[in-house]
Design a protein around this motif. Structure first.
Motif, short mmCIF file in Angstrom:
data_model
loop_
_atom_site.label_atom_id
_atom_site.label_comp_id
_atom_site.label_asym_id
_atom_site.label_seq_id
_atom_site.Cartn_x
_atom_site.Cartn_y
_atom_site.Cartn_z
N GLY A 190 37.24 30.70 46.98
CA GLY A 190 35.75 31.89 47.06
C GLY A 190 35.96 32.84 46.01
O GLY A 190 36.66 32.81 45.15
N PRO A 191 34.92 33.83 46.36
CA PRO A 191 34.05 34.86 45.53
C PRO A 191 35.38 35.72 45.37
O PRO A 191 36.92 36.05 46.42
N ALA A 192 35.40 36.59 44.02
CA ALA A 192 36.96 37.85 44.16
C ALA A 192 36.19 38.20 43.34
O ALA A 192 34.46 37.52 42.22
N LEU A 193 36.50 39.52 42.91
CA LEU A 193 36.10 40.74 41.70
C LEU A 193 37.46 41.04 41.27
O LEU A 193 38.00 41.53 42.21
N ALA A 194 37.13 41.84 40.12
CA ALA A 194 37.68 43.00 39.02
C ALA A 194 36.97 43.91 39.19
O ALA A 194 36.43 44.09 38.57
N ALA A 195 37.69 45.16 39.66
CA ALA A 195 36.88 46.60 39.94
C ALA A 195 37.18 47.48 38.74
O ALA A 195 39.17 47.27 38.54
N TYR A 196 36.79 48.01 37.64
CA TYR A 196 36.74 48.81 36.74
C TYR A 196 36.61 50.17 37.15
O TYR A 196 35.58 50.11 37.76
#
Length: 304
Positions: A247-253
């Motif tokens: 499924g969808p994921a994101l890396a946060a910066y």
């Protein structure tokens, strides 16, 4: 890889067991009899038994929501528990071809894998072999050196346990629709837009952050905690889309103005469950071993 991950709940343990499976198969190949089983069945037998042996010396891997009640106050001090062997996400890139990953999304999502960790090891194996790999009762019995009757009994108990945990057997979703919801969430996140984030949440959305035991459920508590995150870390963020557990994921910066930084530094990996156009769960990881497995860059430049 996906089979070992479902059994163990750890991407690194799963990787080790895949290597062990292939090594055992290579050493035993001169004894393989194609008349008795296909190569696929033979390899799954080796992998399943390797996982069962490994589980003799390993404890289950939970998520925070499996260890206690949610916290009521979103400003409560976070309780870290690095000693707990937490459930880990798995990058889609580590699994099979994209079509197979999409087809298996329901049994790769973190909530499903976490619930399976509460089953006894052999029940877990039966459930995965029967309901995920579509093995017959007879095939499963042969793989586990037991009887079809024992397999059916174990499967019934395993399904009942998952039902008690509130895990549906199937969940019809559209991958593109889920990604669109997370893309909208990412846009709101980059703007530190609490109202925009909240609008995308299910009423009973869950936010958990291993290795932190503290977790929250409900839009208001989720939003309250995110307000604290932006107050503590600033409001200058970028995100990098990725995929985990089918499924969808994101890396946060984040770029911290108080540290006079130009680059955006990797902060967390966020893995989402989406249903009916709303985010139902966000599991946030800050474990360096998990971030490394996803091959995420340490920094992003200021320019978009």
């Amino acid at each position: 890889m996906a089979h070992c991950y479902r059994m163990l709940g750890s991407l690194h343990d799963a990787e080790d067991l895949v290597q062990d499976t292939l090594l055992r198969a290579w050493r035993a190949f001169d004894r393989y009899d194609a008349r008795r089983a296909s190569v696929r069945t033979w390899l799954y037998r080796i992998a399943t038994n390797a996982c069962l042996t490994a589980l003799d010396t390993r404890t289950r891997r939970p998520l925070p929501s499996g260890l206690g009640a949610p916290d009521e106050d979103p400003l409560t001090p976070l309780e870290y528990a690095p000693e707990v062997p937490w459930l880990q996400p798995v990058p889609d890139a580590w699994l099979a071809d994209p079509g197979q990953v999409v087809a298996a999304r329901d049994t790769l999502r973190l909530a499903w894998v976490a619930a399976v960790q509460y089953l006894p090891a052999r029940q877990r194996a039966v459930l995965i072999l029967r309901d995920v790999l579509d093995c017959s009762a007879a095939e499963t019995a042969a793989l586990l050196d037991t009887t079809p009757a024992a397999v059916n009994s174990a499967l019934q108990r395993a399904r009942a346990r998952l039902a008690d945990a509130g895990i549906a057997e199937t969940r019809v979703t559209e991958e593109a629709a889920d990604r669109l919801v997370v893309d909208r969430y990412a846009a709101a996140f980059e703007k530190a837009d609490i109202e925009g984030l909240t609008a995308l949440l299910a009423h009973d959305a869950i936010l958990e952050m291993p290795p932190v035991r503290t977790w929250f459920t409900g839009r208001d508590r989720y939003a309250g905690f995110m307000a604290w995150v932006f107050a503590a870390n600033g409001t200058d963020w970028r995100v990098l889309p990725t995929a985990a557990n089918g499924g969808p994921a994101l890396a946060a910066y984040v770029r911290r103005a108080d540290r006079d930084e130009d680059a955006y530094r990797l902060h967390t990996l966020q893995v989402f469950d989406v249903a009916d156009g709303r985010i139902t769960r966000n599991t946030v990881f800050q474990d360096p071993t998990v971030l490394t497995a996803f091959a995420l860059p340490e920094t992003l430049p200021p320019a978009r």
